[in-house]
Design a protein around this motif. Sequence first.
Motif, PDB file in Angstrom:
ATOM      1  N   UNK A  52       0.809  -1.256   0.013  1.00 23.38           N
ATOM      2  CA  UNK A  52      -0.012  -0.105   0.099  1.00 23.38           C
ATOM      3  C   UNK A  52       0.933   1.343   0.022  1.00 23.38           C
ATOM      4  N   UNK A  53       2.190   1.072   0.322  1.00 20.82           N
ATOM      5  CA  UNK A  53       3.075   2.250   0.371  1.00 20.82           C
ATOM      6  C   UNK A  53       3.135   2.820  -0.820  1.00 20.82           C
ATOM      7  N   UNK A  54       3.225   1.897  -2.006  1.00 16.32           N
ATOM      8  CA  UNK A  54       3.430   2.362  -3.462  1.00 16.32           C
ATOM      9  C   UNK A  54       2.183   2.926  -3.759  1.00 16.32           C
ATOM     10  N   UNK A  55       1.129   2.593  -3.379  1.00 20.71           N
ATOM     11  CA  UNK A  55      -0.099   3.197  -3.682  1.00 20.71           C
ATOM     12  C   UNK A  55      -0.134   4.670  -3.305  1.00 20.71           C
ATOM     13  N   UNK A  56       0.228   4.834  -1.780  1.00 20.30           N
ATOM     14  CA  UNK A  56       0.092   6.193  -1.232  1.00 20.30           C
ATOM     15  C   UNK A  56       1.208   7.160  -1.808  1.00 20.30           C
ATOM     16  N   UNK A  57       2.341   6.476  -2.100  1.00 18.87           N
ATOM     17  CA  UNK A  57       3.253   7.401  -2.573  1.00 18.87           C
ATOM     18  C   UNK A  57       3.090   7.765  -3.912  1.00 18.87           C
ATOM     19  N   UNK A  58       2.735   7.091  -5.091  1.00 16.42           N
ATOM     20  CA  UNK A  58       2.402   7.496  -6.373  1.00 16.42           C
ATOM     21  C   UNK A  58       1.204   8.193  -6.439  1.00 16.42           C
TER      22      UNK A  58
END
Length: 100
Positions: A52-58
């Motif tokens: 989910x970190x990638x989703x939050x960052x993107x």
Amino acid sequence: METNYAEADRYYEAQKKVAEIKKFYQHLTVYLLCNPIVIVVNLMTSPGYLWFIWSLMGWGIAIVLHGLKAFEFSPFYNKEWEERKIREILEKENKRQIWK
């Protein structure tokens, strides 16, 4: 009569600005409502890998860029840049007309 046109133009530009800010807030609201769901799904399905970190960052980068544009803090493509490009294109077009 010219004043009415200028006032109408200013009002129209203000309307566009408000619409852009409204779209930003809608985008931010969707981000804030959807990402907790994404986090819960990630933690329930694969808690070993926190994707989910990638989703939050993107999506967060997109939100920041949208905010910069909505509130006119864009350091790259601002009004001065637009004016320079318009002048540049017009100069090129004038040179083409001269050579024809």
